[in-house]
Design an enzyme around this catalytic site. Sequence first.
Site, mmCIF file in Angstrom:
data_model
loop_
_atom_site.group_PDB
_atom_site.id
_atom_site.type_symbol
_atom_site.label_atom_id
_atom_site.label_comp_id
_atom_site.label_asym_id
_atom_site.label_seq_id
_atom_site.Cartn_x
_atom_site.Cartn_y
_atom_site.Cartn_z
ATOM 1 N N ARG A 1 0.183 -8.584 13.471
ATOM 2 C CA ARG A 1 -0.328 -7.581 12.566
ATOM 3 C C ARG A 1 -1.471 -8.063 11.570
ATOM 4 N NH1 ARG A 1 4.610 -4.406 10.627
ATOM 5 N NH2 ARG A 1 3.353 -3.207 9.385
ATOM 6 N N ARG B 1 11.877 -1.287 11.092
ATOM 7 C CA ARG B 1 10.853 -0.690 11.945
ATOM 8 C C ARG B 1 10.689 -1.393 13.055
ATOM 9 N NH1 ARG B 1 5.544 0.714 8.238
ATOM 10 N NH2 ARG B 1 4.615 -0.209 10.002
ATOM 11 N N ARG C 1 12.061 -6.147 5.540
ATOM 12 C CA ARG C 1 12.074 -4.590 5.233
ATOM 13 C C ARG C 1 13.119 -3.682 5.885
ATOM 14 N NH1 ARG C 1 6.226 -1.574 5.219
ATOM 15 N NH2 ARG C 1 6.196 -2.019 7.372
ATOM 16 N N LYS D 1 0.978 -1.225 -0.082
ATOM 17 C CA LYS D 1 -0.037 0.050 -0.074
ATOM 18 C C LYS D 1 0.866 1.357 -0.086
ATOM 19 C CE LYS D 1 -2.201 -0.847 3.895
ATOM 20 N NZ LYS D 1 -1.470 -2.072 4.349
ATOM 21 N N ARG E 1 -9.206 1.168 8.898
ATOM 22 C CA ARG E 1 -9.079 -0.288 9.350
ATOM 23 C C ARG E 1 -9.912 -0.800 10.284
ATOM 24 N NH1 ARG E 1 -2.677 0.715 8.647
ATOM 25 N NH2 ARG E 1 -1.872 -1.310 9.133
HETATM 26 P P1 AMP Z 1 1.227 0.768 8.855
HETATM 27 O O1 AMP Z 1 2.130 1.703 8.660
HETATM 28 O O2 AMP Z 1 -0.170 1.534 7.935
HETATM 29 O O3 AMP Z 1 1.481 -0.411 8.329
HETATM 30 O O4 AMP Z 1 0.679 0.966 10.319
HETATM 31 C C1 AMP Z 1 1.567 0.791 11.090
HETATM 32 C C2 AMP Z 1 0.721 0.709 12.717
HETATM 33 O O5 AMP Z 1 0.218 1.986 12.923
HETATM 34 C C3 AMP Z 1 -0.298 -0.450 12.672
HETATM 35 O O6 AMP Z 1 0.232 -1.696 12.749
HETATM 36 C C4 AMP Z 1 -1.253 0.004 13.788
HETATM 37 O O7 AMP Z 1 -0.750 0.083 15.080
HETATM 38 C C5 AMP Z 1 -1.169 1.545 13.609
HETATM 39 N N1 AMP Z 1 -2.264 2.052 12.564
HETATM 40 C C6 AMP Z 1 -1.941 2.742 11.450
HETATM 41 N N2 AMP Z 1 -3.135 2.891 10.816
HETATM 42 C C7 AMP Z 1 -4.111 2.720 11.700
HETATM 43 C C8 AMP Z 1 -5.429 2.863 11.796
HETATM 44 N N3 AMP Z 1 -6.062 3.240 10.589
HETATM 45 N N4 AMP Z 1 -6.219 2.259 12.948
HETATM 46 C C9 AMP Z 1 -5.722 2.060 13.741
HETATM 47 N N5 AMP Z 1 -4.250 1.526 13.994
HETATM 48 C C10 AMP Z 1 -3.562 2.042 13.109
#
Ligand code: AMP
Length: 219
Positions: free
Chosen positions: A173, A162, A127, A13, A88
């Site tokens: 996740r 990360r 990554r 994404k 989400r």
């Molecule tokens: P991402 O970088 O999109 O993979 O998001 C990393 C982390 O941020 C996720 O594992 C959640 O802990 C938090 N996160 C990101 N977007 C959301 C969302 N829309 N709702 C809740 N937690 C989020």
Amino acid sequence: MRLVLMGAPGAGKGTQGEVLARRLGVPRLSTGDMIREAVSSGSDLGRRIAGYYEAGDLVPDDVVLGLFGEAFSDPASQAGFVLDGFPRTPAQAEGLDGLLQSVGLELDIVVTIDAPDDELVRRLSGRRVCSEKECGAVTHLNMLPPGSGRCPACGRDSLSQRSDDGEEIVRNRLLVYREQTRPVWDYFLRAGARTASIDGIGSPEEVGRRLADALGVAA
Ligand code: AMP
């Protein structure tokens, strides 16, 4: 264009969203980036949500809707956007509907990028991200000489993993995605949104072409 990009962690994404947003000339709104920024700032909010982030759990809906609402109120977002990692949960999807309705806008399309779990784990555990704020490049161990921490984009010794990309957290996740985020896809289907699924296996360029085809824009 107003687009939601869905897909499990590691599906691509971020990579696809960035290229597409640049091509369309609209902002990419990533709640993951907003949350990382809050956590690394050490603010009260950041401290409150760090535990969720580090465990690979979802940050509570009210916090995410607050962060997103702030970004969405920027006039640049009214002309179009690529949403990466939001909504989400079904509650977030309802929140997004409310925000869009309040300004008389609708989504154009919801696209999900599909990839099998073993591929997602392989991508995420290898990554590496550049910690230089003005660079922030994302790469993979496969692309680097063994043992190198040098960023291929800016040349600095600044690559790291990360904190939520460790294997155990990645498994959580993926579970969270299946249990809490996948229902958002059903929510959009029920709401009659235009949707498309694309295969996320292949090079970023190949996946980008599939995405462009699904959207009917030039690759
Ligand atoms: P991402 O970088 O999109 O993979 O998001 C990393 C982390 O941020 C996720 O594992 C959640 O802990 C938090 N996160 C990101 N977007 C959301 C969302 N829309 N709702 C809740 N937690 C989020």
